[in-house]
Design a protein around this motif. Structure first.
Motif, PDB file in Angstrom:
ATOM      1  N   GLU A 192      52.042   6.406 -52.647  1.00 16.24           N
ATOM      2  CA  GLU A 192      52.955   5.586 -52.337  1.00 16.24           C
ATOM      3  C   GLU A 192      52.239   4.035 -52.078  1.00 16.24           C
ATOM      4  O   GLU A 192      51.180   3.944 -51.742  1.00 16.24           O
ATOM      5  CB  GLU A 192      53.285   5.805 -50.849  1.00 16.24           C
ATOM      6  CG  GLU A 192      54.400   4.589 -50.256  1.00 16.24           C
ATOM      7  CD  GLU A 192      54.366   5.220 -48.499  1.00 16.24           C
ATOM      8  OE1 GLU A 192      54.401   6.251 -48.009  1.00 16.24           O
ATOM      9  OE2 GLU A 192      55.124   4.194 -47.804  1.00 16.24           O
TER      10      GLU A 192
ATOM     11  N   PHE B  84      57.280   4.905 -54.497  1.00 12.64           N
ATOM     12  CA  PHE B  84      56.481   6.283 -54.742  1.00 12.64           C
ATOM     13  C   PHE B  84      56.357   6.677 -56.194  1.00 12.64           C
ATOM     14  O   PHE B  84      57.416   6.473 -57.012  1.00 12.64           O
ATOM     15  CB  PHE B  84      57.117   7.288 -53.950  1.00 12.64           C
ATOM     16  CG  PHE B  84      57.223   7.083 -52.545  1.00 12.64           C
ATOM     17  CD1 PHE B  84      56.342   7.652 -51.582  1.00 12.64           C
ATOM     18  CD2 PHE B  84      58.564   6.299 -51.864  1.00 12.64           C
ATOM     19  CE1 PHE B  84      56.536   7.313 -50.286  1.00 12.64           C
ATOM     20  CE2 PHE B  84      58.620   6.062 -50.597  1.00 12.64           C
ATOM     21  CZ  PHE B  84      57.610   6.651 -49.930  1.00 12.64           C
TER      22      PHE B  84
ATOM     23  N   VAL C  47      49.355  11.652 -46.040  1.00 12.39           N
ATOM     24  CA  VAL C  47      50.227  12.724 -45.544  1.00 12.39           C
ATOM     25  C   VAL C  47      49.807  14.149 -45.789  1.00 12.39           C
ATOM     26  O   VAL C  47      49.644  14.305 -46.968  1.00 12.39           O
ATOM     27  CB  VAL C  47      51.667  12.359 -46.147  1.00 12.39           C
ATOM     28  CG1 VAL C  47      52.620  13.463 -45.312  1.00 12.39           C
ATOM     29  CG2 VAL C  47      52.162  11.102 -45.587  1.00 12.39           C
TER      30      VAL C  47
ATOM     31  N   ALA D  22      49.098   6.568 -49.202  1.00  8.08           N
ATOM     32  CA  ALA D  22      49.627   5.331 -49.048  1.00  8.08           C
ATOM     33  C   ALA D  22      48.745   4.253 -49.045  1.00  8.08           C
ATOM     34  O   ALA D  22      47.931   4.246 -48.373  1.00  8.08           O
ATOM     35  CB  ALA D  22      50.670   5.488 -48.013  1.00  8.08           C
TER      36      ALA D  22
ATOM     37  N   HIS E 184      48.056   5.201 -44.908  1.00  8.99           N
ATOM     38  CA  HIS E 184      48.253   6.512 -44.287  1.00  8.99           C
ATOM     39  C   HIS E 184      47.965   7.675 -45.294  1.00  8.99           C
ATOM     40  O   HIS E 184      48.065   7.404 -46.601  1.00  8.99           O
ATOM     41  CB  HIS E 184      49.282   6.630 -43.362  1.00  8.99           C
ATOM     42  CG  HIS E 184      50.857   6.517 -44.195  1.00  8.99           C
ATOM     43  ND1 HIS E 184      51.299   5.214 -44.704  1.00  8.99           N
ATOM     44  CD2 HIS E 184      51.595   7.434 -45.076  1.00  8.99           C
ATOM     45  CE1 HIS E 184      52.413   5.516 -45.418  1.00  8.99           C
ATOM     46  NE2 HIS E 184      52.746   6.849 -45.738  1.00  8.99           N
TER      47      HIS E 184
ATOM     48  N   HIS F  17      50.906  12.993 -50.005  1.00  7.30           N
ATOM     49  CA  HIS F  17      50.707  11.477 -50.646  1.00  7.30           C
ATOM     50  C   HIS F  17      49.700  10.706 -49.771  1.00  7.30           C
ATOM     51  O   HIS F  17      49.472  10.926 -48.962  1.00  7.30           O
ATOM     52  CB  HIS F  17      51.994  10.888 -50.789  1.00  7.30           C
ATOM     53  CG  HIS F  17      52.603  10.504 -49.755  1.00  7.30           C
ATOM     54  ND1 HIS F  17      53.495  11.009 -48.879  1.00  7.30           N
ATOM     55  CD2 HIS F  17      52.607   9.257 -49.083  1.00  7.30           C
ATOM     56  CE1 HIS F  17      53.839  10.288 -47.894  1.00  7.30           C
ATOM     57  NE2 HIS F  17      53.481   9.101 -48.082  1.00  7.30           N
TER      58      HIS F  17
HETATM   59 FE   FE2 Z   1      54.061   7.507 -46.752  1.00  9.31          FE
END
Ligand code: FE2
Length: 386
Positions: free
Chosen positions: A354, A341, A189, A272, A187, A270
């Motif tokens: 992440e 993280f 963000v 991931a 994902h 971020h």
């Molecule tokens: Fe996340």
């Protein structure tokens, strides 16, 4: 509160009811950063993150104003682009935001249709559908703006078998550190400003056909000092997930405010990346100098068996080892997940990474938010930005 969206299993993916299929997305195509020195950034991502040299375009390939290095690790492609002249929108972007994510590119069957469907629903155009060709075939790309100055580019590459995009050559290097086990983008963000989260949730719903399948409010995500709100948006097949964060009122400055202040606006907070073996991945990254947020207190690890409950019996990882590496653990109905993280990877406290290993869980580590934010606040304290 979380808006429940009924879902049905479809192979390994979830099809979210309510998601619209006017914009079918096959996956993340690439993530492009605008950076001050792409040559050095590429070396960092190869050495520290285990990316492989993949493709290149610059002065040697006929470009005059910029150059780009493409790095790959399994399904993840990063593009690092730097301006070669001061009079350039890339240079302007870096002047304002520092190094950061400019493009979240999405792989589609039909980039022209993706552009028409999204712009007719209100998206602001960034790039008209454009056909690019070279000896390997043709690619069609189009693009729209999302939050801040960030854009989505739709990439249609069914008639192309070159290394990356037309104009890029294969990048052969004598320096090839091994990968660290990154598999795909889980994902990405976005941080948006005060009171803007719902506007962007609506953008992803109306313009992109996504659904909001998880929500967290400031009562769930807060520490003694700061708070944030988050809503997770997903496309229909669940391959693309974009949580959207906004700051919430707290006693001190939240990490989202700190980001907005230093990025000078909304942007990608971020990325991931998924791994099948987080212990191996994190051990390797630490060896290569990547800095991670510090571990929560020992009590956090003592509580893991209770938090995992029924999933504890399937947990293969040694809790002591997780603690040593500062890896966090969370569980939901369907399984557990392991995550950690990095600290921001630029001098401005903006973008970080992440690393996530999903063992059935589909959540985002809500049970870790408190421990995580306390760890971020310790860093903010040191920066004098709390
Ligand atoms: Fe996340």
């Amino acid at each position: 509160m979380a808006k429940e969206v009924k879902s049905v299993e479809y192979g390994l993916e979830k099809i979210f009811e309510g998601a619209q299929d006017f914009l079918p997305l096959l996956g993340t195509d690439y993530v492009e950063f605008y950076v001050g020195n792409a040559k050095q950034a590429a070396h960092y991502y190869k050495t520290a993150f285990g990316f492989q040299s993949h493709a290149y375009a610059g002065l040697e390939t006929g470009l005059k104003d910029r150059c780009s290095y493409v790095l790959a690790q399994n399904k993840i492609r990063l593009v690092l682009t730097t301006p070669l002249v001061s009079d350039s929108p890339i240079a302007e972007h870096i002047k304002k935001h520092g190094d950061g994510v400019k493009v979240i590119a999405l792989w589609v069957e039909d980039a022209t249709k993706a552009f028409e469907e999204t712009t007719s629903r209100g998206a602001k155009a960034f790039m008209q559908p454009t056909v690019e060709k070279d000896q390997f075939g043709e690619v069609v790309r189009s693009g729209i703006y999302t939050y801040g100055e960030t854009v989505h580019i739709f990439v249609e590459r069914k008639k192309y078998d070159g290394p990356f995009l037309p104009g890029f050559v294969k990048w052969e290097s004598d320096y090839n550190p091994t990968d660290v086990g990154f598999k795909y983008v889980d994902h990405m963000v976005g941080n948006v400003g005060w009171g803007e989260m719902n506007q962007w949730v609506k953008f992803y719903e109306d313009v992109m056909g996504f659904v909001n399948f998880l929500s967290f409010d400031d009562k769930q995500i807060h520490t003694e000092y700061s708070a944030l709100m988050s809503k997770v948006m997903s496309n229909g097949n669940g391959r693309i997930k974009f949580p959207i964060n906004e700051p919430a009122e707290g006693k001190k400055k939240s990490q989202i405010e700190e980001y907005i202040q230093f990025y000078e606006g909304a942007g990608c907070q971020h990325i991931a990346v998924a791994t099948d073996d987080i212990i191996k991945t994190v051990t390797e990254m630490r060896k290569r100098g990547v800095e991670f947020l510090s571990a929560p207190p020992a009590a956090y690890y003592e509580e893991i068996p209770a938090r995992l409950g029924k999933h504890m019996s399937m947990m293969k990882e040694d809790i002591k080892e997780l603690q040593k590496l500062a890896i966090l653990v969370d569980a939901d109905e369907e399984g557990y997940l392991l995550q950690i993280f990095t600290k921001p990877v630029e001098d401005r406290p903006t973008l970080f990474y992440e690393i996530i290993q999903r063992m059935g869980a589909r959540g985002f580590g809500a049970g870790n938010f408190k421990a995580l934010f306390e760890s971020i606040e310790r860093e903010q304290e040191r920066r004098g930005t709390l």
